[in-house]
Design an enzyme around this catalytic site. Structure first.
Site, short mmCIF file in Angstrom:
data_model
loop_
_atom_site.label_atom_id
_atom_site.label_comp_id
_atom_site.label_asym_id
_atom_site.label_seq_id
_atom_site.Cartn_x
_atom_site.Cartn_y
_atom_site.Cartn_z
N GLY A 197 -8.16 6.59 13.83
CA GLY A 197 -6.88 6.94 14.41
C GLY A 197 -6.27 5.74 15.12
O GLY A 197 -7.00 4.86 15.58
N GLN B 86 -0.79 1.22 20.91
CA GLN B 86 -1.93 0.31 20.75
C GLN B 86 -1.56 -0.99 20.05
O GLN B 86 -2.32 -1.95 20.08
CB GLN B 86 -3.06 0.99 19.97
CG GLN B 86 -3.73 2.12 20.76
CD GLN B 86 -4.87 2.73 19.96
OE1 GLN B 86 -4.65 3.61 19.15
NE2 GLN B 86 -6.09 2.25 20.18
N CYS C 170 -12.55 3.93 20.95
CA CYS C 170 -11.13 3.62 20.83
C CYS C 170 -11.00 2.16 20.41
O CYS C 170 -11.71 1.30 20.93
CB CYS C 170 -10.45 3.83 22.19
SG CYS C 170 -8.69 3.50 22.17
N LEU C 171 -10.09 1.90 19.48
CA LEU C 171 -9.92 0.53 19.01
C LEU C 171 -9.42 -0.39 20.13
O LEU C 171 -9.59 -1.60 20.04
CB LEU C 171 -8.94 0.49 17.82
CG LEU C 171 -9.46 1.15 16.53
CD1 LEU C 171 -8.36 1.18 15.47
CD2 LEU C 171 -10.70 0.44 16.00
N HIS D 50 -6.87 12.73 21.14
CA HIS D 50 -7.07 11.37 21.64
C HIS D 50 -5.82 10.52 21.36
O HIS D 50 -5.35 9.79 22.25
CB HIS D 50 -8.33 10.78 20.96
CG HIS D 50 -8.61 9.35 21.23
ND1 HIS D 50 -9.79 8.92 21.80
CD2 HIS D 50 -7.88 8.22 21.00
CE1 HIS D 50 -9.77 7.59 21.91
NE2 HIS D 50 -8.62 7.14 21.43
N GLU D 51 -5.29 10.63 20.15
CA GLU D 51 -4.12 9.80 19.78
C GLU D 51 -2.86 10.25 20.53
O GLU D 51 -2.07 9.41 20.97
CB GLU D 51 -3.88 9.83 18.27
CG GLU D 51 -5.03 9.30 17.41
CD GLU D 51 -5.59 7.97 17.87
OE1 GLU D 51 -4.83 7.15 18.40
OE2 GLU D 51 -6.81 7.75 17.70
N HIS E 61 -2.67 8.81 23.89
CA HIS E 61 -2.17 7.43 23.93
C HIS E 61 -0.65 7.41 24.15
O HIS E 61 -0.13 6.52 24.81
CB HIS E 61 -2.46 6.70 22.61
CG HIS E 61 -3.82 6.06 22.54
ND1 HIS E 61 -4.20 5.06 23.40
CD2 HIS E 61 -4.87 6.28 21.71
CE1 HIS E 61 -5.44 4.67 23.09
NE2 HIS E 61 -5.88 5.40 22.06
NI NI Z 1 -7.76 5.26 21.11
#
Ligand code: NI
Length: 176
Positions: free
Chosen positions: A49, A54, A98-99, A140-141, A144
């Site tokens: 995701g 991000q 998370c990236l 989660h996304e 963000h």
């Molecule tokens: Ni994330």
């Protein structure tokens, strides 16, 4: 096939990750291209995701693909203005990552099922109920987009330790 661009992914702490993102008013070719590029960036990372903030774009756009089984066909999804309409009382716990917080994983409790409404890249309104990893990922996304990270669900002490680790990581990366 159109040219793909890969975006650098911001690492926490970064003020752009803490900002609430603005809704999409009009779906443009540029935004659809952005969604494709975000999917490419996500697959390349690799991740399941990615949210527009991000990559430093504070727009309500997320992409995801939680298909994990080898041999199963991918299901790339792009959601503009995603909104959670309903959440189950039942919860589930997943070890999230998370990236924007590389190599950090922690258990987070969230509703087990969520019904989400969004606009797809063709401009059509979609609605679907997700469970399992998909439910965790979409929540989660969407977080963000509201400037919230999964570490915000952890204790203040854990969050501080992780943040310190990320500051160091960024410093090391800037040096090399
Ligand atoms: Ni994330």
């Amino acid at each position: 096939m159109a040219d793909m661009s890969l975006y650098p992914i911001l690492i926490h702490p970064d003020p752009r990750l803490k900002k609430a993102s603005a809704p999409v008013a009009d779906l443009s070719d540029e935004l659809c291209k952005l969604a494709e590029d975000m999917l490419e960036t996500m697959y390349e990372a690799p991740g399941i995701g990615l949210a527009a903030p991000q990559i430093g774009i504070n727009t309500r756009l997320i992409v995801m693909d939680c298909v994990k089984e080898e041999g199963e066909s991918p299901r790339p999804m792009a959601m503009f203005n995603p909104q959670i309409l309903e959440s189950s009382d039942e919860t589930s716990v997943y070890e999230e990552g998370c990236l924007s917080i590389p190599d950090v994983y922690a258990e987070v409790t969230r509703p087990k099922e969520v019904t989400v409404q969004w606009i797809d890249p063709k401009g059509a309104e979609q609605r679907e109920t997700f469970d399992g990893l998909w439910a965790t990922c979409v929540q989660h996304e969407i977080d963000h987009l509201d400037g919230k990270l999964f570490i915000d669900y952890l204790s203040g002490l854990k969050r501080q330790l992780i943040t310190r680790k990320m500051v160091k990581l960024k410093r090391d990366r800037a040096r090399s």
